[in-house]
Motif scaffolding. Structure first.
Motif, PDB file in Angstrom:
ATOM      1  N   VAL A  47    -136.484  37.526  21.027  1.00 25.54           N
ATOM      2  CA  VAL A  47    -135.768  38.163  19.918  1.00 25.54           C
ATOM      3  C   VAL A  47    -136.253  39.600  19.722  1.00 25.54           C
ATOM      4  N   CYS A 106    -137.129  39.216  14.041  1.00 25.52           N
ATOM      5  CA  CYS A 106    -138.008  38.082  14.367  1.00 25.52           C
ATOM      6  C   CYS A 106    -138.270  37.217  13.137  1.00 25.52           C
ATOM      7  N   ASN A 109    -135.203  35.276  12.309  1.00 28.10           N
ATOM      8  CA  ASN A 109    -134.979  34.204  13.272  1.00 28.10           C
ATOM      9  C   ASN A 109    -135.951  33.042  13.038  1.00 28.10           C
TER      10      ASN A 109
END
Length: 301
Positions: A47, A106, A109
């Motif tokens: 990511v 990040c 996610n």
């Protein structure tokens, strides 16, 4: 979007962090690799890399810079997931937004991967913690008694038929770099007159002498011929660097015969006579060239 076209390319790095508060039960699931959507450590690395490269597509004022490397580290510490993203680029502008965007993505996610197990996740902090590279990193403090001479070499300017702009632009950029004691003279394209003025400044202890004009290929362009015999230490790489910078802007840079070197303790630079050529050369060299005085004084890099 800011205009960064006059900047030089340098290695730049940026590091950003995010802190995510999660429950002890969630940390246990992470350690036991029981997260259904995958390993948050490995997914975060992917990511981060993808997000850093996509930053300019989402944030409209960010430049599309080359991403040379992205590193992502996720650590479990005191009930938090600490995410750290480092980005490297060789570009004219920094990569702090890429680092911030990547660490933010990040964190989001990770939130998405853990939300089925934890309804109390909090992204508590996102911030930039380190930034390197760019002009500010290469600035040198100029001594108070630093003396510079700017010599305009032009038949037409000397005769009063044309106004000097290149010399004034050089003075302006020198002033912006902390150099205040500047002497300014105008001479025609005559080898002996050019050499006489430059030698006079060298003999009077000037730290820097910059000429503008006479570096081309017309019959009256004789500045290199005037300066070359008095240079004691040739530093061709200085003007080659300036020509490399200029070549990204115009192919005519190849026609410049400017040279550079040291006479005693005086650095001599011969710049083009056009205002644009003089400015581009100054932007390529300053403030970076001022580091030479530390080296000449016995200091290190």
């Amino acid at each position: 979007m800011l205009d960064v076209s006059e900047k030089i390319k340098t290695l730049r790095t940026a590091k950003a962090i995010a802190r995510i508060k999660v429950s002890p039960e969630t940390i246990e699931k992470i350690n036991k690799k029981e997260i259904e959507k995958g390993d948050i450590f490995e997914v975060s690395r992917a990511v981060a890399a993808l997000s850093a490269k996509k930053t300019s597509e989402i944030l409209p004022f960010c430049h599309n810079i080359p991403i040379e490397w992205v590193g992502c580290d996720v650590r479990i510490q005191d009930g938090f997931l600490d995410v750290e993203v480092t980005v490297k680029t060789i570009a004219r502008t920094g990569c702090e937004m890429e680092a911030l965007f990547a660490v933010s993505t990040c964190a989001l996610n990770i939130y998405d991967m853990l939300k089925p197990y934890d309804k109390q996740i909090v992204i508590e902090e996102i911030k930039l913690v380190e930034k390197t590279g760019g002009k500010s990193e290469f600035k040198e403090k100029v001594k108070e008694d630093f003396k510079a001479g700017v010599l305009v070499v032009s038949d037409s300017v000397y005769a009063g038929k044309k106004q000097d702009k290149a010399g004034k632009e050089i003075i302006k950029i020198l002033s912006e770099n902390g150099i205040k004691n500047i002497e300014y003279k105008i001479v025609p394209d005559e080898i002996e007159m050019i050499r006489k003025e430059v030698l006079s400044w060298c003999e009077n202890g000037f730290d820097l002498v910059i000429t503008t004009g006479g570096t081309g290929l017309s019959p009256r362009d004789t500045t290199p011929e005037a300066i070359k015999p008095i240079i004691e230490k040739d530093i061709s790489s200085i003007m080659e660097f300036a020509r490399f910078y200029g070549a990204e802007r115009t192919p005519y840079t190849m026609l410049s015969r400017g040279l550079s070197g040291i006479k005693g303790k005086t650095l001599i630079l011969t710049l083009p006579g056009s205002t644009r050529g003089a400015r581009e050369t100054m932007m390529a060299l300053f403030p970076y060239i001022l580091h030479i005085y530390r080296i000449m004084g016995g200091g290190g890099h």
